[in-house]
Design an enzyme around this catalytic site. Structure first.
Site, PDB file in Angstrom:
ATOM      1  N   GLU A 183     -67.100   8.231-217.841  1.00 38.27           N
ATOM      2  CA  GLU A 183     -66.052   8.433-216.557  1.00 38.27           C
ATOM      3  C   GLU A 183     -65.942   7.183-215.619  1.00 38.27           C
ATOM      4  O   GLU A 183     -65.971   7.462-214.415  1.00 38.27           O
ATOM      5  CB  GLU A 183     -66.317   9.805-215.778  1.00 38.27           C
ATOM      6  N   GLU A 306     -66.347  16.634-225.289  1.00 41.34           N
ATOM      7  CA  GLU A 306     -67.179  17.616-224.352  1.00 41.34           C
ATOM      8  C   GLU A 306     -66.201  18.769-224.229  1.00 41.34           C
ATOM      9  O   GLU A 306     -66.024  19.459-223.127  1.00 41.34           O
ATOM     10  CB  GLU A 306     -67.436  16.835-223.217  1.00 41.34           C
TER      11      GLU A 306
HETATM   12  C1  XIL Z   1     -72.932  18.135-216.815  1.00 39.17           C
HETATM   13  C2  XIL Z   1     -74.177  18.750-217.683  1.00 39.17           C
HETATM   14  O1  XIL Z   1     -73.665  19.652-218.559  1.00 39.17           O
HETATM   15  C3  XIL Z   1     -74.662  19.537-216.546  1.00 39.17           C
HETATM   16  O2  XIL Z   1     -75.936  20.316-217.012  1.00 39.17           O
HETATM   17  C4  XIL Z   1     -75.219  18.737-215.479  1.00 39.17           C
HETATM   18  O3  XIL Z   1     -75.725  19.294-214.308  1.00 39.17           O
HETATM   19  C5  XIL Z   1     -73.882  17.851-214.818  1.00 39.17           C
HETATM   20  O4  XIL Z   1     -73.281  17.378-216.022  1.00 39.17           O
HETATM   21  N1  XIL Z   1     -68.847  15.369-217.857  1.00 39.17           N
HETATM   22  C6  XIL Z   1     -69.806  14.705-218.436  1.00 39.17           C
HETATM   23  C7  XIL Z   1     -70.950  15.433-218.703  1.00 39.17           C
HETATM   24  O5  XIL Z   1     -69.586  13.443-218.959  1.00 39.17           O
HETATM   25  O6  XIL Z   1     -72.344  14.531-218.843  1.00 39.17           O
HETATM   26  C8  XIL Z   1     -71.363  16.431-217.631  1.00 39.17           C
HETATM   27  O7  XIL Z   1     -72.403  17.301-218.009  1.00 39.17           O
HETATM   28  C9  XIL Z   1     -70.088  17.341-217.612  1.00 39.17           C
HETATM   29  C10 XIL Z   1     -68.868  16.384-217.264  1.00 39.17           C
END
Ligand code: XIL
Length: 422
Positions: A183, A306
């Site tokens: 990101e 994701e």
């Molecule tokens: C999230 C995790 O799922 C959570 O457990 C943590 O508290 C925060 O991060 N984008 C991403 C991931 O790239 O790393 C994130 O994961 C969700 C959004």
């Protein structure tokens, strides 16, 4: 080039004659001519070997890795779900900087060691997530050291190199994919995060070192783990050509490739939640596939990294039009979003994987994460709280099976046409 071809072969129509002559000569000499590729029948749940017709089975048929996210805990239940349904997983939190090195120089390797061992011993493809992410889970000491340095840019580069060498060096050769940078762009709109906001801090990597921090990260990552695939992972709410953020990302990847920065792939997160447009994400299969193909033309692989889809009833809180849906209707709409997304991957030869951000609905980051917790339960995954398959599970599996023929590249036509783009 045209001139050269004409000198070698004469006019184009002569090529046809030449080919016909070759075939005739070969046939005369008893050499079999290659048969026209015969269509391959798409596998289905009735195919031999379909067994329980799991996602993992469909993943192996399609050549597309299907992953889940495993957080630090890796409970026996998570292990069992992973082995039953997936061929890959991403480390949801364990590799983040705040987890591996919460205070400078003191490393936690227990959890990451266990996850890497688990992947290797079960033949699961491991995506290690992530090395650099300004937005969250970078320990405060990193920025403090950069801010205090006489030469912040040099300091940042040194801290980045140290992290890459310690983490990637430790697991060199044992991780399939690293999300080297996560990101880097502004959450909404288009461009870089240059200022702190309510939802997200400024990207201090970028404000300190400019775009070149990506070059430094990927170059050092390649040196530390030369065989692993190196990805840039980004959230794009509307992954379609013409969307400002999607276009900005595409142009960035083009620049990186032109500068010979060793980036192998781009991950599109695809969390369908706030910021996403109707119906939950605005993209159609064809728009998403076209965007993925545009990325791929720069020379990278693409993955959906994701994926999770909040139930429409949850989003009804925003006054959306589906506020009166029944549960069955909501689950069907959710299945459709999953399917339209995964179908795009199946249609794009450069798409190597799909990862769903979790396993069971009762254990999703969305129900715990500050900005989204208020709308719990999101029920955004493929298995319900008891581990039963939801309609979305079957829709993802069927979308994977649209990648035809078996094992990745579409060299042979399918016996059934692509479903109409939706
Ligand atoms: C999230 C995790 O799922 C959570 O457990 C943590 O508290 C925060 O991060 N984008 C991403 C991931 O790239 O790393 C994130 O994961 C969700 C959004």
């Amino acid at each position: 080039m045209k001139l050269l071809r004409q000198q070698l072969f004469g006019q184009p129509r002569d090529i046809g004659r030449l080919a016909a002559l070759c075939v005739a000569a070969a046939t005369f000499a008893g050499v079999p001519t290659p048969a026209a590729a015969s269509p391959v029948t798409r596998p289905s749940c009735a195919s031999p070997g379909a067994g329980d017709c799991s996602l993992a089975w469909a993943a192996r048929q399609s050549g597309i890795y299907v992953g889940t996210a495993i957080s630090n805990s890796m409970t026996p239940l998570e292990q069992a779900d992973t082995l039953a349904h997936f061929t890959a997983f991403t480390t949801e939190n364990a590799f983040k900087w705040s987890e591996t090195e919460p205070t400078k120089g003191s490393f936690n390797w227990g959890v990451t060691d266990a996850l890497v061992d688990f992947a290797q011993s079960h033949g699961l493809r491991l995506r290690a997530h992530n090395i650099f992410w300004h937005r969250m889970q970078t320990p405060a000491w990193v920025k403090a050291e950069v801010d205090a340095a006489a030469d912040p840019k040099a300091k940042l580069k040194q801290l980045m190199t140290d992290r890459i060498n310690s983490v990637m060096g430790r697991y060199r050769g044992r991780v399939a994919v690293w999300d080297v940078v996560n990101e880097p762009l502004a959450l909404f709109g288009s461009g870089w995060d240059t200022a702190d906001s309510l939802l997200t801090p400024a990207n201090f990597f970028y404000t300190t070192a400019g775009e070149g921090y990506l070059d430094d990260a990927f170059n050092a990552a390649r040196a530390a783990d030369p065989k692993a695939k190196l990805f840039l992972n980004e959230t794009v709410w509307n992954p379609a050509i013409g969307d400002p953020k999607a276009d900005f990302l595409l142009a960035l990847v083009q620049r990186l490739r032109q500068r010979k920065v060793p980036i192998d792939g781009v991950g599109l997160q695809m969390h369908a939640m706030f910021g996403a447009k109707e119906p939950m994400f605005s993209g159609s299969t064809s728009k998403l596939a076209a965007y993925m193909n545009a990325l791929a033309r720069t020379g990278v692989k693409v993955e959906i990294t994701e994926l999770d889809v909040s139930l429409p009833q949850t989003l009804a809180a925003f006054g959306r039009k589906w506020s009166n849906t029944t549960d069955a209707q909501a689950l069907a709409m959710q299945a459709s979003v999953f399917q339209r997304t995964v179908r795009a991957c199946a249609q794009v030869a450069a798409c190597t994987g799909v990862t769903v951000w979790g396993m069971r609905d009762n254990n999703t980051w969305l129900d715990r994460f500050g900005p989204t917790a208020g709308l719990a339960p999101h029920r955004p995954l493929l298995l319900d709280g008891t581990g039963a398959r939801k309609p979305a599970y079957n829709s993802v599996r069927d979308a994977l099976l649209e990648r035809c023929p078996l094992r990745g590249r579409q060299k042979t036509p399918c016996s059934t046409p692509w479903p109409a783009a939706s």
